[in-house]
Design a protein around this motif. Structure first.
Motif, PDB file in Angstrom:
ATOM      1  N   ALA A  24     -12.363  38.072  78.693  1.00 49.87           N
ATOM      2  CA  ALA A  24     -12.822  37.823  77.315  1.00 49.87           C
ATOM      3  C   ALA A  24     -14.132  37.053  77.307  1.00 49.87           C
ATOM      4  CB  ALA A  24     -11.747  37.060  76.545  1.00 49.87           C
ATOM      5  N   LEU A  28     -17.482  37.476  75.058  1.00 48.53           N
ATOM      6  CA  LEU A  28     -18.062  36.335  74.352  1.00 48.53           C
ATOM      7  C   LEU A  28     -19.555  36.215  74.688  1.00 48.53           C
ATOM      8  CD1 LEU A  28     -17.776  33.751  72.650  1.00 48.53           C
ATOM      9  CD2 LEU A  28     -17.086  32.550  74.742  1.00 48.53           C
ATOM     10  N   GLY A  31     -21.530  38.823  72.883  1.00 48.38           N
ATOM     11  CA  GLY A  31     -21.629  38.477  71.467  1.00 48.38           C
ATOM     12  C   GLY A  31     -22.651  37.382  71.226  1.00 48.38           C
ATOM     13  N   ARG A  32     -22.627  36.365  72.081  1.00 43.25           N
ATOM     14  CA  ARG A  32     -23.586  35.267  71.922  1.00 43.25           C
ATOM     15  C   ARG A  32     -25.008  35.753  72.092  1.00 43.25           C
ATOM     16  NH1 ARG A  32     -20.968  30.501  75.607  1.00 43.25           N
ATOM     17  NH2 ARG A  32     -19.952  29.302  73.968  1.00 43.25           N
ATOM     18  N   ALA A  34     -26.174  38.747  71.537  1.00 40.24           N
ATOM     19  CA  ALA A  34     -26.554  39.562  70.371  1.00 40.24           C
ATOM     20  C   ALA A  34     -26.888  38.661  69.181  1.00 40.24           C
ATOM     21  CB  ALA A  34     -25.420  40.516  70.016  1.00 40.24           C
ATOM     22  N   LEU A  35     -26.074  37.630  68.971  1.00 40.56           N
ATOM     23  CA  LEU A  35     -26.308  36.719  67.850  1.00 40.56           C
ATOM     24  C   LEU A  35     -27.636  35.977  68.033  1.00 40.56           C
ATOM     25  CD1 LEU A  35     -25.078  35.679  65.231  1.00 40.56           C
ATOM     26  CD2 LEU A  35     -23.902  33.900  66.543  1.00 40.56           C
ATOM     27  N   ILE A  38     -30.483  38.256  67.148  1.00 44.15           N
ATOM     28  CA  ILE A  38     -30.613  38.413  65.686  1.00 44.15           C
ATOM     29  C   ILE A  38     -31.269  37.183  65.081  1.00 44.15           C
ATOM     30  CG2 ILE A  38     -29.283  38.506  63.539  1.00 44.15           C
ATOM     31  CD1 ILE A  38     -27.306  40.313  65.110  1.00 44.15           C
ATOM     32  N   ALA A 145     -19.741  38.700  51.458  1.00 46.84           N
ATOM     33  CA  ALA A 145     -20.116  38.272  52.805  1.00 46.84           C
ATOM     34  C   ALA A 145     -21.390  38.979  53.200  1.00 46.84           C
ATOM     35  CB  ALA A 145     -18.998  38.596  53.785  1.00 46.84           C
ATOM     36  N   GLY A 146     -22.152  38.357  54.069  1.00 48.72           N
ATOM     37  CA  GLY A 146     -23.374  39.004  54.529  1.00 48.72           C
ATOM     38  C   GLY A 146     -24.087  38.151  55.544  1.00 48.72           C
ATOM     39  N   ASP A 147     -25.175  38.707  56.094  1.00 54.70           N
ATOM     40  CA  ASP A 147     -25.951  37.968  57.092  1.00 54.70           C
ATOM     41  C   ASP A 147     -26.828  36.918  56.413  1.00 54.70           C
ATOM     42  OD1 ASP A 147     -25.065  40.082  58.694  1.00 54.70           O
ATOM     43  OD2 ASP A 147     -26.813  41.271  58.155  1.00 54.70           O
TER      44      ASP A 147
ATOM     45  N   ARG B   6     -15.921  29.283  66.393  1.00 54.01           N
ATOM     46  CA  ARG B   6     -16.160  30.722  66.418  1.00 54.01           C
ATOM     47  C   ARG B   6     -15.795  31.275  67.801  1.00 54.01           C
ATOM     48  NH1 ARG B   6     -21.218  32.698  63.831  1.00 54.01           N
ATOM     49  NH2 ARG B   6     -21.324  34.934  64.075  1.00 54.01           N
ATOM     50  N   ASP B   7     -16.270  30.593  68.846  1.00 52.98           N
ATOM     51  CA  ASP B   7     -16.028  31.076  70.206  1.00 52.98           C
ATOM     52  C   ASP B   7     -14.537  31.082  70.530  1.00 52.98           C
ATOM     53  OD1 ASP B   7     -18.730  31.224  70.326  1.00 52.98           O
ATOM     54  OD2 ASP B   7     -19.009  29.742  71.917  1.00 52.98           O
ATOM     55  N   PHE B  10     -12.735  33.805  68.624  1.00 46.67           N
ATOM     56  CA  PHE B  10     -13.108  35.132  69.124  1.00 46.67           C
ATOM     57  C   PHE B  10     -12.402  35.424  70.451  1.00 46.67           C
ATOM     58  CE2 PHE B  10     -15.951  37.805  71.740  1.00 46.67           C
ATOM     59  CZ  PHE B  10     -16.024  38.929  70.934  1.00 46.67           C
ATOM     60  N   VAL B  11     -12.421  34.454  71.353  1.00 47.10           N
ATOM     61  CA  VAL B  11     -11.779  34.663  72.668  1.00 47.10           C
ATOM     62  C   VAL B  11     -10.283  34.918  72.477  1.00 47.10           C
ATOM     63  CG1 VAL B  11     -11.128  33.495  74.806  1.00 47.10           C
ATOM     64  CG2 VAL B  11     -13.496  33.418  74.008  1.00 47.10           C
ATOM     65  N   TYR B  48     -18.245  39.674  66.925  1.00 49.91           N
ATOM     66  CA  TYR B  48     -18.674  38.294  67.170  1.00 49.91           C
ATOM     67  C   TYR B  48     -19.812  37.920  66.222  1.00 49.91           C
ATOM     68  CZ  TYR B  48     -20.300  34.060  69.393  1.00 49.91           C
ATOM     69  OH  TYR B  48     -20.676  32.760  69.611  1.00 49.91           O
ATOM     70  N   VAL B  49     -20.785  38.839  66.109  1.00 56.69           N
ATOM     71  CA  VAL B  49     -21.939  38.567  65.241  1.00 56.69           C
ATOM     72  C   VAL B  49     -21.474  38.352  63.801  1.00 56.69           C
ATOM     73  CG1 VAL B  49     -24.020  39.618  64.261  1.00 56.69           C
ATOM     74  CG2 VAL B  49     -23.604  39.747  66.720  1.00 56.69           C
ATOM     75  N   GLN B  50     -20.499  39.128  63.385  1.00 59.59           N
ATOM     76  CA  GLN B  50     -20.039  39.054  61.986  1.00 59.59           C
ATOM     77  C   GLN B  50     -18.763  38.220  61.854  1.00 59.59           C
ATOM     78  OE1 GLN B  50     -19.665  43.215  61.000  1.00 59.59           O
ATOM     79  NE2 GLN B  50     -21.861  43.441  60.663  1.00 59.59           N
ATOM     80  N   LYS B  53     -17.427  36.787  58.603  1.00 59.87           N
ATOM     81  CA  LYS B  53     -16.938  37.820  57.685  1.00 59.87           C
ATOM     82  C   LYS B  53     -15.576  38.352  58.168  1.00 59.87           C
ATOM     83  CE  LYS B  53     -18.551  42.105  55.561  1.00 59.87           C
ATOM     84  NZ  LYS B  53     -19.638  43.087  55.532  1.00 59.87           N
TER      85      LYS B  53
END
Lengths: 216, 175
Positions: A24, A28, A31-32, A34-35, A38, A145-147, B6-7, B10-11, B48-50, B53
């Motif tokens: 996992a 993670l 995901g980090r 990618a965030l 952004i 909800a949104g960015d 969040r982490d 998510f995990v 993860y990004v969202q 939401k």
């Protein structure tokens, strides 16, 4: 072989041999990253946005002033070459929604208690339940909800640009007196919708009694 | 919300639900393990990004299911191709095949092959309806289409699956 349930077959086919080990922490880390990408883009976009704010402001003022000079028309072209959408104040009832403003050159394609679909005139895709390239207006059972959260006309709007690259969704809470919930509009990307125009359009929508929320 | 919350959430979600997402991805990709892994990784990255939401949605698993399906369909739009499965030996004659399908591996390969013959949206409709056990309305919302389209796509898919699997496997009639 005896009759078999499709459900059983699919469970057999989807089963693993126990070889699907995973970490996992690797998910993670992806995901980090990618965030972070952004967020870096947003910061860069913010700086660029300040630099071009004057140009955008000029375009918006001309748009709302109804300026139709050749120069103004040229400025209303979006960067993708598509002409900017212009809203006109022609109140319209469709489905369980009342629109204070509508996009010029677009028409209602489908309407019911769950959603209204509005397409650009001449769109070859006339199926009311096909949403690609169209406006979709719906009541959402989920919280907005949104960015990005932005304000317009004293209301709070949530902008979600991550629509698989082909649309932007903007949502806001319904007003007092309307059915309680979230009203959400899906706007096609690259169709000439400026952010301010999207906000103005959504702000003009009134949810009527009978509107049914979609559940997602 | 704090990054550490969040982490941690998510995990925990990944640990609990990744295996199910991987099984669904295996069906959606008709057994292509590499593509299934890509689908799950892309889906989890989006989640993860969202995440704010996702956690507000009241149904994070449903959110993940919808994201996985959308990622699959988006990928399918880009490159739908019918894959030939490489097998070690030529297909056995029908009489022997009937015995062999009793083996899980053979059965699995047969079903995945049959799924592989479906266009992506039909495959997604079958997986949503008959593996996730969603109803027609829920499936239509995920696939962004009408309930009528879900019904017709599922019916076409079932006809194809029956034709592909018989006579070794006879699917029960679905009411």
């Amino acid at each position: 072989m005896n009759d078999t349930d499709l459900n059983d077959l699919l469970h057999t086919a989807g089963r693993t041999d126990g070889t699907d080990s995973f970490d996992a922490r690797a998910d993670l880390a992806r995901g980090r990253r990618a965030l972070a990408r952004i967020r870096r883009r947003r910061v860069a976009g913010g700086v660029l946005g300040l630099a071009v704010a004057g140009v955008i402001g000029t375009t918006a003022v001309r748009e709302y002033a109804g300026d139709d000079t050749p120069t103004a028309r040229q400025e209303q072209q979006s960067s993708s070459g598509v002409e900017a959408v212009r809203l006109v104040s022609q109140p319209l009832d469709a489905g369980s929604y009342r629109f204070g403003k509508v996009p010029d050159g677009w028409s209602v394609q489908g309407e019911n208690a769950f959603r209204v679909t509005i397409a650009k005139d001449g769109d070859p895709d006339t199926h009311p339940d096909s949403f690609i390239g169209k406006l979709v207006i719906m009541l959402d059972s989920n919280a907005p909800a949104g960015d990005e959260v932005t304000h317009h006309n004293g209301r709070e709007f949530w902008v979600n640009s991550d629509g698989g690259g082909d649309h932007t969704s903007i949502s806001t809470l319904t007003r007092d007196g309307e059915p309680a919930g979230t009203i959400l509009v899906q706007f096609p990307n690259d169709a000439g919708w400026a952010k301010l125009t999207m906000l103005e359009f959504l702000d003009s929508v009134e949810v009527l009694e009978g509107a049914q929320p979609s559940v997602g | 919300m704090r990054a550490t919350d969040r982490d941690a959430e998510f995990v925990e979600f990944v640990a609990e639900h990744r295996p199910v997402l991987m099984q669904a991805a295996r069906l959606l990709t008709a057994g292509d393990h590499a593509q299934a892994e890509d689908l799950v990784q892309t889906t989890l990255t989006k989640l993860y990004v969202q995440w704010p939401k996702v956690r507000r949605s009241d149904n994070p698993v449903g959110y993940a299911r919808r994201s996985l399906t959308h990622v699959f369909i988006d990928e399918g739009r880009r490159a739908f191709r019918s894959r030939e499965r490489v097998v070690a030996e030529p297909p056995a004659p029908d009489a022997r095949r009937e015995e062999q399908v009793a083996d899980d591996h053979e059965l699995r390969a047969s079903v995945l092959d049959a799924l592989g013959g479906l266009p992506p949206r039909q495959r997604a409709a079958v997986v949503l309806r008959h593996w996730f056990d969603l109803d027609v309305d829920q499936t239509a919302r995920i696939l962004n289409c009408s309930t009528g389209t879900v019904k017709s796509q599922t019916a076409k898919a079932l006809r194809h699956l029956r034709a592909s699997l018989e006579p070794a496997v006879t699917l029960k009639e679905i009411p």
